[in-house]
Design an enzyme around this catalytic site. Structure first.
Site, PDB file in Angstrom:
ATOM      1  N   ASP A  33       4.203  -8.309  -0.034  1.00 24.49           N
ATOM      2  CA  ASP A  33       5.373  -7.155   0.016  1.00 24.49           C
ATOM      3  C   ASP A  33       4.301  -6.180   1.343  1.00 24.49           C
ATOM      4  O   ASP A  33       3.288  -5.707   0.585  1.00 24.49           O
ATOM      5  CB  ASP A  33       5.400  -6.466  -1.280  1.00 24.49           C
ATOM      6  CG  ASP A  33       6.309  -5.440  -1.446  1.00 24.49           C
ATOM      7  OD1 ASP A  33       7.012  -5.215  -0.249  1.00 24.49           O
ATOM      8  OD2 ASP A  33       6.746  -4.754  -2.441  1.00 24.49           O
ATOM      9  N   ASP A  34       4.835  -6.117   2.259  1.00 25.97           N
ATOM     10  CA  ASP A  34       4.288  -5.330   3.178  1.00 25.97           C
ATOM     11  C   ASP A  34       2.908  -5.688   3.637  1.00 25.97           C
ATOM     12  O   ASP A  34       2.042  -4.975   4.070  1.00 25.97           O
ATOM     13  CB  ASP A  34       4.109  -3.699   2.798  1.00 25.97           C
ATOM     14  CG  ASP A  34       5.257  -2.946   2.512  1.00 25.97           C
ATOM     15  OD1 ASP A  34       6.531  -3.334   2.702  1.00 25.97           O
ATOM     16  OD2 ASP A  34       4.814  -1.909   2.090  1.00 25.97           O
ATOM     17  N   ARG A  76      14.510  -9.156   2.475  1.00 26.33           N
ATOM     18  CA  ARG A  76      14.701 -10.205   1.412  1.00 26.33           C
ATOM     19  C   ARG A  76      16.128 -10.618   1.630  1.00 26.33           C
ATOM     20  O   ARG A  76      16.312 -11.922   1.239  1.00 26.33           O
ATOM     21  CB  ARG A  76      14.105  -9.526   0.127  1.00 26.33           C
ATOM     22  CG  ARG A  76      12.890  -9.290  -0.051  1.00 26.33           C
ATOM     23  CD  ARG A  76      12.467  -8.459  -1.041  1.00 26.33           C
ATOM     24  NE  ARG A  76      11.184  -7.803  -0.792  1.00 26.33           N
ATOM     25  CZ  ARG A  76      10.088  -8.081  -1.468  1.00 26.33           C
ATOM     26  NH1 ARG A  76      10.182  -8.854  -2.547  1.00 26.33           N
ATOM     27  NH2 ARG A  76       8.718  -7.781  -1.016  1.00 26.33           N
ATOM     28  N   LYS A 128       9.107  -9.139  -7.486  1.00 30.28           N
ATOM     29  CA  LYS A 128       9.934  -8.126  -7.072  1.00 30.28           C
ATOM     30  C   LYS A 128      11.274  -8.686  -6.438  1.00 30.28           C
ATOM     31  O   LYS A 128      11.133  -9.651  -5.651  1.00 30.28           O
ATOM     32  CB  LYS A 128       9.139  -7.423  -5.976  1.00 30.28           C
ATOM     33  CG  LYS A 128      10.178  -6.414  -5.271  1.00 30.28           C
ATOM     34  CD  LYS A 128       9.126  -5.301  -4.492  1.00 30.28           C
ATOM     35  CE  LYS A 128       9.855  -4.520  -3.593  1.00 30.28           C
ATOM     36  NZ  LYS A 128       9.054  -3.448  -2.829  1.00 30.28           N
ATOM     37  N   HIS A 130      14.536  -6.753  -5.734  1.00 30.77           N
ATOM     38  CA  HIS A 130      14.989  -5.537  -4.682  1.00 30.77           C
ATOM     39  C   HIS A 130      16.194  -5.946  -3.848  1.00 30.77           C
ATOM     40  O   HIS A 130      16.319  -5.324  -2.446  1.00 30.77           O
ATOM     41  CB  HIS A 130      13.785  -5.307  -3.680  1.00 30.77           C
ATOM     42  CG  HIS A 130      13.729  -3.970  -3.212  1.00 30.77           C
ATOM     43  ND1 HIS A 130      12.877  -3.340  -2.417  1.00 30.77           N
ATOM     44  CD2 HIS A 130      14.590  -2.796  -3.821  1.00 30.77           C
ATOM     45  CE1 HIS A 130      13.083  -2.031  -2.166  1.00 30.77           C
ATOM     46  NE2 HIS A 130      14.009  -1.666  -3.020  1.00 30.77           N
ATOM     47  N   HIS A 188       1.608  -3.396  -1.288  1.00 26.55           N
ATOM     48  CA  HIS A 188       2.448  -2.240  -0.933  1.00 26.55           C
ATOM     49  C   HIS A 188       1.786  -1.128  -1.428  1.00 26.55           C
ATOM     50  O   HIS A 188       0.713  -1.011  -2.258  1.00 26.55           O
ATOM     51  CB  HIS A 188       3.774  -2.391  -1.973  1.00 26.55           C
ATOM     52  CG  HIS A 188       4.743  -1.538  -1.593  1.00 26.55           C
ATOM     53  ND1 HIS A 188       4.613  -0.104  -1.715  1.00 26.55           N
ATOM     54  CD2 HIS A 188       6.164  -1.808  -0.934  1.00 26.55           C
ATOM     55  CE1 HIS A 188       6.199   0.360  -1.342  1.00 26.55           C
ATOM     56  NE2 HIS A 188       6.791  -0.638  -0.746  1.00 26.55           N
ATOM     57  N   ASP A 280       7.552  -9.755   3.731  1.00 25.93           N
ATOM     58  CA  ASP A 280       9.057  -9.144   4.027  1.00 25.93           C
ATOM     59  C   ASP A 280       9.066  -8.590   5.385  1.00 25.93           C
ATOM     60  O   ASP A 280      10.024  -8.520   5.991  1.00 25.93           O
ATOM     61  CB  ASP A 280       9.434  -8.285   2.824  1.00 25.93           C
ATOM     62  CG  ASP A 280       8.584  -7.240   2.459  1.00 25.93           C
ATOM     63  OD1 ASP A 280       7.336  -6.982   2.882  1.00 25.93           O
ATOM     64  OD2 ASP A 280       9.065  -6.255   1.538  1.00 25.93           O
ATOM     65  N   ASN A 281       7.803  -7.657   5.623  1.00 25.95           N
ATOM     66  CA  ASN A 281       7.501  -6.909   6.842  1.00 25.95           C
ATOM     67  C   ASN A 281       6.191  -6.650   6.981  1.00 25.95           C
ATOM     68  O   ASN A 281       5.305  -6.770   6.189  1.00 25.95           O
ATOM     69  CB  ASN A 281       8.689  -5.727   7.046  1.00 25.95           C
ATOM     70  CG  ASN A 281       8.473  -5.024   5.520  1.00 25.95           C
ATOM     71  OD1 ASN A 281       9.500  -4.821   4.876  1.00 25.95           O
ATOM     72  ND2 ASN A 281       7.412  -4.315   5.204  1.00 25.95           N
ATOM     73  N   ARG A 289       5.768  -1.364   9.403  1.00 29.20           N
ATOM     74  CA  ARG A 289       6.655  -1.123   8.592  1.00 29.20           C
ATOM     75  C   ARG A 289       7.760  -0.215   9.111  1.00 29.20           C
ATOM     76  O   ARG A 289       7.231   1.021   9.697  1.00 29.20           O
ATOM     77  CB  ARG A 289       6.320  -0.915   7.266  1.00 29.20           C
ATOM     78  CG  ARG A 289       7.421  -1.177   6.357  1.00 29.20           C
ATOM     79  CD  ARG A 289       7.127  -0.928   5.043  1.00 29.20           C
ATOM     80  NE  ARG A 289       6.875   0.442   4.841  1.00 29.20           N
ATOM     81  CZ  ARG A 289       6.722   1.244   3.549  1.00 29.20           C
ATOM     82  NH1 ARG A 289       6.669   0.479   2.497  1.00 29.20           N
ATOM     83  NH2 ARG A 289       6.521   2.455   3.497  1.00 29.20           N
TER      84      ARG A 289
END
Lengths: 509, 509
Positions: A33-34, A76, A128, A130, A188, A280-281, A289
């Protein structure tokens, strides 16, 4: 077990044996995540990621993997639908007031796997999720933030390990191939929600006073004084401290990856499971981001096949998009997908052979929202040499999300700007806020994207060709923003067969 | 009927008798689609609306009713939830790629009626629905565009009559009080989808060659040469022809209203049904629909009570919002709602007594999207004298929707602008596109909103007070855009108890 059950298991086993010709029977998708490229395998000298590095050695490490969108839920959704965010309807964040969901007609990986295999393949998600609606992304096994506190299911690697074990045991008991997605919540930020745990929740579960303990986690403490700062960030101690916290959190993610892979091995799936790792990014820092700049879209990507004939401990320079994850997973299960020119493309062939780089190799980007109030749609094409970004709401200032706003890094940039202090940063907040409609960069010579070539006469033809290719991608993927911002898309009535962009006359005012 | 059924009916009747003290037992909500005040009762000299005028004579006609949002789905969501679009999550259109839905936590009228009455009240919707998710707006009886072609269920007044009859018979057979909503699709444009039926589908079902026939409709043909043009539209024959088509469609709506009211009478409900008539938003002309200018938000509104003691054939000057419809309907059924300062307020007391006008009487507006690509959020407060509009994305050009873009009126404005031709219109396309962040108008002396007073020193205090009131409304209704566009809302972590707007530093650049 009744006779009938035994027969069912036998039949299921036969179907599996006939449907899967090589050694890959299952797919495990590990999602950060991030996270950016803060790992040893990508030559980060500080962030210790022994488990990810080991996974990279077992598999193929991608040097040119890009997310098509730089925001959590849309990313996602791209992974699970194989469609750009403007096509699948997940234009921004799913949770809370943002409330984005995929379009009613959209099919997602867990649903497609279930339907196309007649329930033969077991799907699971831990951590997660989301994305939504729930019906559109229905995993057979779900242990997510929808029924757990997000830290407990996304950062507590002991919980993640135990739920992984539970899922794998189910797959084993049912003798079904599986698709398991692990959505780590690390690395994150959490400073704007629970600052008591540190800016990245790096102290949460560390065993320190009041932080609780994650039994399986051995925290790695970094001395910020030792750290180098990547070129895109301000060279300050504030940023060094941020990186130390981020790396500490990445170590938790990395150890979680290790625990999950260990479960795979213990339960006997290590030799028939395709393992993917990505994020994800890009990281929650400026120009990363929520941006389509390099640090926002460049993705860590490992594809590790159990098959001895596949490539191991190699890197690939293939230009790939996270949109391709969808087709890759279907391909791993020997299920087909639509194969239009711009759709998700399987990466499985890369496991056998490195393709020859082509001049027109390209990935595309489509980022519309993050938070519902952040209306700053952008579209992008990135070739091996160039990147073109179209900022559709270029009139407006670039928006800052709530999470990033409170970060020490952004606060330092903001305060330096407000007080007219010097800040050792490669750009100004003003240039970050104020962007032209078109941004064209020569990535090979200007990876920091500092020199916009869009207005340079000698790049006129490059610009024209890239604009054309970007427009074609948008058209072929049914982008509602196809004609924005200076024209209106008409695709109904007399324009049904031939959609057109009709001018708003802005240029005549 | 078994004994048990008879007992159930008797018990149900007793509950109704005890729960409803006056003569109102049922509520009928008649909703037009994009209608303004084009009816005889509002002194339009041309548009023939004998049924609406008769309804107005039976009830109370509102001269100061306003929608809080000027877009179809958000407006319907406001009616059915009593919450501003920024609170309920329906920020824009529900259908197709726009894909807006209310937030998961939102309760709507049909669901609340069912739950709070233990299923005693029967709810129904006939015609255009255009809100979602389906679960959030679950009527007991639904005949909408979700299962019919929109014209057949929204413009075919014979179908509307027959489904109304069916619903009323069910209510009668079950001896239940009812809430019935009729969503007429007239007088919405249809030129950009089915131009063969005329710009407003005014020829559809007229009995002309190839148009089919709606048995109950007696089309009224208007000679455009005779028509006067309202002050806010260009004075051209193109516009006159548009009005003739619009009025023809309004006559279909009006006759539909007559048919529905006739059913009410025939089935014996005329004497115990509260009837409401209004429209979702203003007409699809410039400065009207999708705008918070007067023609975008001023709503036709009739409240006709069967109770002899209530006011009949009167007008009211009370300032009311379509947000109040929700509380009014609950009140009509003697069910209570939350009664915070800014929530939906029942209009039932107005049926007894005209309130004294207060200086601080005000309605509020919150419009964020229409189509997903039309990111131009606006917030508004309108008192009896002033209107303040806050354009949150004022940097951008005001967006034009697909439906309005192809209209002859807009095409004429656009072409005159492109060709530098004179057009007899009260404003230019440039001023329509380019709006300042703040617009302040003295509505009493400037109902056309031509003279922006926001920068005038003598209105400094008026501006300050209205800004403050608007901000308070946004804060109390949890507007995600509360701090836009120059600050970021922080409402979590250390700001959880005291949300704040923190500067983005735009003013320091």
């Amino acid at each position: 077990m009744t006779m009938l059950q035994i027969v069912r298991v036998l039949v299921a086993s036969l179907i599996i044996a006939s449907a899967v010709g090589d050694e890959i029977k299952n797919v495990l998708l590990l999602l950060a995540d991030d996270a950016g490229l803060e790992m040893g395998a990508y030559l980060n000298k500080f962030s210790q990621t022994s488990n990810l590095d080991a996974l990279a050695r077992r598999g193929l490490l991608f040097n040119n993997a890009f997310t098509s969108v730089s925001s959590c839920s849309p990313s996602r959704a791209q992974l699970l639908t194989g469609q750009a965010s403007h096509s699948n309807g997940m234009y921004g964040l799913h949770h809370s007031v943002h409330n984005f969901n995929v379009l009613p007609s959209i099919q997602s990986l867990p649903n497609v796997l279930r339907e196309n295999s007649n329930g033969r393949i077991l799907s699971g998600i831990i951590g997660k999720k989301h994305v939504g609606t729930a019906d559109h992304f229905r995993f057979d096994f779900e242990e997510t933030e929808e029924r757990h506190p997000i830290n407990q299911i996304g950062r507590n690697i002991t919980n993640i390990k135990l739920y992984t074990r539970e899922f794998l045991r189910q797959a084993k008991a049912q003798a079904k191939p599986f698709f398991l997605m692990i959505g780590f919540h690390d690395p994150h930020r959490c400073g704007h929600i629970t600052p008591q745990y540190g800016e990245f929740c790096e102290r949460w579960g560390s065993g320190e006073e009041g932080m609780g303990t994650i039994p399986d986690w051995k925290p790695i403490y970094y001395d910020w004084r030792n750290l180098d700062i990547p070129a895109y960030l301000p060279v300050t101690d504030v940023v060094r401290k941020e990186l130390a916290a981020q790396y500490m959190t990445i170590s938790r993610l990395d150890q979680g990856v290790g625990l999950v892979l260990k479960e795979l091995e213990t339960l006997g799936f290590a030799n028939n499971t395709l393992v993917m790792y990505t994020s994800d990014n890009g990281p929650p820092f400026p120009a990363a981001r929520t941006n389509l700049y390099e640090r926002g879209i460049k993705s860590p990507f490992i594809l590790a096949s159990p098959n001895a004939e596949d490539r191991h401990h190699e890197t690939t320079g293939a230009m790939v998009s996270l949109l391709d994850v969808y087709a890759t997973i279907l391909d791993a299960f020997h299920l087909s997908t639509n194969n239009s020119a711009f759709s998700s493309k399987s990466l499985m062939p890369l496991l056998r052979k490195e393709p020859r780089p082509q001049d027109d190799d390209a990935v595309y980007g489509s980022h519309s929202y993050h938070e519902i109030t952040m209306d700053y749609p952008m579209r992008m094409i990135r070739t091996r040499q160039y990147k073109l970004i179209h900022n559709l709401n270029y009139w407006s200032y670039f928006p800052i999300d709530q999470d990033f706003y409170t970060s020490p890094t952004f606060q330092q940039i903001l305060n330096a700007t407000l007080h007219r202090d010097n800040l050792p940063w490669y750009r100004s907040l003003q240039s970050y806020y104020e962007r032209p409609e078109w941004e064209l960069y020569n990535i090979k010579s200007d990876s920091m994207e500092r020199h916009n070539l869009a207005e340079q006469p000698e790049y006129k033809n490059v610009l024209k060709v890239l604009k054309q290719r970007l427009h074609e991608w948008q058209a072929s993927t049914n982008d509602p923003w196809l004609c924005a911002p200076h024209a209106v898309l008409q695709a109904q009535g007399i324009y049904k067969e031939n959609p057109v962009c009709l001018t708003l006359g802005h240029e005549s005012l």
